[in-house]
Scaffold this active site. Structure first.
Site, PDB file in Angstrom:
ATOM      1  N   LYS A  69       9.273   6.000   6.258  1.00 55.35           N
ATOM      2  CA  LYS A  69       8.437   5.878   7.456  1.00 55.35           C
ATOM      3  C   LYS A  69       8.381   4.438   8.001  1.00 55.35           C
ATOM      4  CE  LYS A  69       5.505   9.904   6.746  1.00 55.35           C
ATOM      5  NZ  LYS A  69       4.149  10.438   6.687  1.00 55.35           N
ATOM      6  N   ASN A  90       6.457   9.019  11.884  1.00 56.65           N
ATOM      7  CA  ASN A  90       6.832  10.313  11.293  1.00 56.65           C
ATOM      8  C   ASN A  90       7.602  11.212  12.256  1.00 56.65           C
ATOM      9  OD1 ASN A  90       4.852  11.679  12.843  1.00 56.65           O
ATOM     10  ND2 ASN A  90       4.477  13.092  11.157  1.00 56.65           N
ATOM     11  N   ASP A 105       0.678  12.220  12.242  1.00 54.48           N
ATOM     12  CA  ASP A 105      -0.071  12.658  11.055  1.00 54.48           C
ATOM     13  C   ASP A 105      -1.578  12.715  11.336  1.00 54.48           C
ATOM     14  OD1 ASP A 105       2.134  13.037   9.438  1.00 54.48           O
ATOM     15  OD2 ASP A 105       2.131  10.971   8.712  1.00 54.48           O
ATOM     16  N   ALA A 134      -1.595   6.654   4.900  1.00 54.73           N
ATOM     17  CA  ALA A 134      -2.188   7.878   5.448  1.00 54.73           C
ATOM     18  C   ALA A 134      -3.420   7.548   6.288  1.00 54.73           C
ATOM     19  CB  ALA A 134      -2.554   8.830   4.313  1.00 54.73           C
ATOM     20  N   VAL A 157     -11.160  -3.107  -1.635  1.00 56.10           N
ATOM     21  CA  VAL A 157     -11.969  -3.052  -0.414  1.00 56.10           C
ATOM     22  C   VAL A 157     -11.439  -3.987   0.664  1.00 56.10           C
ATOM     23  CG1 VAL A 157     -13.709  -4.779  -1.068  1.00 56.10           C
ATOM     24  CG2 VAL A 157     -14.336  -2.883   0.434  1.00 56.10           C
TER      25      VAL A 157
HETATM   26  P1  ATR Z   1      -0.054   6.440   1.341  1.00 57.49           P
HETATM   27  O1  ATR Z   1       0.971   5.882   2.269  1.00 57.49           O
HETATM   28  O2  ATR Z   1       0.255   7.801   0.779  1.00 57.49           O
HETATM   29  O3  ATR Z   1      -1.450   6.337   1.854  1.00 57.49           O
HETATM   30  P2  ATR Z   1      -0.285   4.029  -0.174  1.00 57.49           P
HETATM   31  O4  ATR Z   1      -0.090   3.224   1.061  1.00 57.49           O
HETATM   32  O5  ATR Z   1       0.406   3.624  -1.428  1.00 57.49           O
HETATM   33  O6  ATR Z   1       0.102   5.536   0.038  1.00 57.49           O
HETATM   34  O7  ATR Z   1      -1.853   4.118  -0.431  1.00 57.49           O
HETATM   35  C1  ATR Z   1      -2.383   4.844  -1.470  1.00 57.49           C
HETATM   36  C2  ATR Z   1      -3.906   4.841  -1.334  1.00 57.49           C
HETATM   37  O8  ATR Z   1      -4.449   5.656  -2.369  1.00 57.49           O
HETATM   38  C3  ATR Z   1      -4.532   3.468  -1.480  1.00 57.49           C
HETATM   39  O9  ATR Z   1      -5.661   3.410  -0.647  1.00 57.49           O
HETATM   40  C4  ATR Z   1      -4.947   3.455  -2.962  1.00 57.49           C
HETATM   41  O10 ATR Z   1      -6.049   2.618  -3.251  1.00 57.49           O
HETATM   42  P3  ATR Z   1      -5.845   1.009  -3.483  1.00 57.49           P
HETATM   43  O11 ATR Z   1      -5.453   0.454  -2.160  1.00 57.49           O
HETATM   44  O12 ATR Z   1      -7.191   0.520  -3.896  1.00 57.49           O
HETATM   45  O13 ATR Z   1      -4.790   0.900  -4.526  1.00 57.49           O
HETATM   46  C5  ATR Z   1      -5.378   4.891  -3.130  1.00 57.49           C
HETATM   47  N1  ATR Z   1      -5.344   5.373  -4.509  1.00 57.49           N
HETATM   48  C6  ATR Z   1      -4.279   5.689  -5.255  1.00 57.49           C
HETATM   49  N2  ATR Z   1      -4.649   6.162  -6.464  1.00 57.49           N
HETATM   50  C7  ATR Z   1      -6.015   6.147  -6.475  1.00 57.49           C
HETATM   51  C8  ATR Z   1      -7.014   6.532  -7.437  1.00 57.49           C
HETATM   52  N3  ATR Z   1      -6.691   7.015  -8.639  1.00 57.49           N
HETATM   53  N4  ATR Z   1      -8.308   6.373  -7.076  1.00 57.49           N
HETATM   54  C9  ATR Z   1      -8.650   5.879  -5.861  1.00 57.49           C
HETATM   55  N5  ATR Z   1      -7.755   5.502  -4.914  1.00 57.49           N
HETATM   56  C10 ATR Z   1      -6.455   5.640  -5.218  1.00 57.49           C
END
Ligand code: ATR
Length: 277
Positions: A69, A90, A105, A134, A157
């Site tokens: 993407k 996408n 999305d 996402a 955060v």
């Molecule tokens: P995507 O493109 O699918 O959103 P990403 O950019 O890697 O994937 O983001 C994953 C998100 O899921 C992030 O917000 C991540 O939190 P952090 O930024 O704090 O890492 C969150 N995430 C992944 N596993 C998690 C978990 N077990 N509990 C809470 N948040 C989670």
């Protein structure tokens, strides 16, 4: 020859997009083909080359899924505002030698929640978990739905704050850490847009955020009752849903963009829905 479309990703074997678009084409009487393409992950320029080959062979448009993407964004000539905020694309349209890029999305998600699940967001308290790709894709369409309050909670955060500051939508939108949610009361809608469910994990969200008369939405689909949806159910939430409707609605947006005719989505969603149990 029929107009050619494709979805590109790696892996791509799991994709439901060809089925969805073929069903849309049948229903709207459009003459097109839609194939899955397993894009090359290495070397880096190979992705763009694959897209250009598809265009050279007469391709009209393409959906893009993980992990391409961002590369699709980078190679585009024109990008919509929501694709720009997401930094991710996408859907692409190939027109007059140009690559026009979109990210459907978020609109697909909002449409599924508001139209299919009958949960208008206007003036409601909405909580989104996560601050990754996402959420970046969903934020502008969520803001356009005019919720009374929109809270983005993330483990990291600073990532959530940076995103909120970037859009500068007003006081109704704010970022917070998970522990802060303990004292924030119930939300009408809680959306899990983290990738936690993909590994069977639960984001550290307190069950106090759920309202029995509200809804809980899981972006992942076909995984049954994820730990997040189970938590919501146990908190008494009746309206729980996974992301199958979002998948079909984002496809419908792309189809309408490419073909200038909007397909019906209900029958396709029903066909792809795996009961949550
Ligand atoms: P995507 O493109 O699918 O959103 P990403 O950019 O890697 O994937 O983001 C994953 C998100 O899921 C992030 O917000 C991540 O939190 P952090 O930024 O704090 O890492 C969150 N995430 C992944 N596993 C998690 C978990 N077990 N509990 C809470 N948040 C989670």
């Amino acid at each position: 020859m029929s107009d050619q479309y494709a979805v590109i990703g790696n892996p791509i074997g799991h994709t439901k997009s060809p089925l969805i678009h073929v069903l849309f084409a049948q229903e709207t009487g459009q003459d097109l083909t839609y194939v899955p393409i397993e894009g090359p992950v290495e070397p880096e320029h190979a992705f763009a080359e694959t897209v250009r080959q598809f265009i050279a062979a007469g391709g009209k448009g393409m959906n893009v899924t993980a992990p391409f993407k961002l590369q699709a964004f980078a190679m585009s000539d024109e990008r919509s505002e929501r694709a720009t905020l997401a930094g991710a694309v996408n859907a692409m349209k190939f027109e007059d030698g140009r690559i026009i890029a979109e990210n459907f999305d978020g609109v697909g998600l909002v449409r599924d929640i508001e139209e299919n699940l009958h949960q208008p967001m206007a003036d409601k308290r909405v909580l989104i978990l996560g601050a990754g790709g996402a959420v970046r894709g969903a934020l502008l369409p969520f803001i356009a739905a005019r919720p009374g309050e929109l809270v983005v909670a993330n483990r990291d955060v600073e990532k959530a704050k940076a995103l909120v500051n970037q859009v500068m939508a007003g006081d109704f939108l704010r970022a917070c850490e998970y522990p802060e949610l303990e004292s924030m009361g119930q939300f009408d809608l809680v959306v899990n847009a983290t990738s936690a469910s993909l590994t069977g994990q639960l984001p550290p969200v307190p069950s106090s955020v759920f309202s029995p008369t509200g809804s809980a939405y899981e972006l992942a689909y076909g995984k049954g009752l994820t730990p997040f949806l189970r938590l919501a159910r146990n908190a008494g939430v009746q309206g729980v849903a996974d992301g199958v409707g979002m998948l079909v609605e984002q496809a419908a947006e792309a189809f309408a963009w490419w073909r200038r005719i909007r397909p019906q989505t209900r029958a396709v969603i029903d066909r792809l829905t795996v009961p949550l149990a």
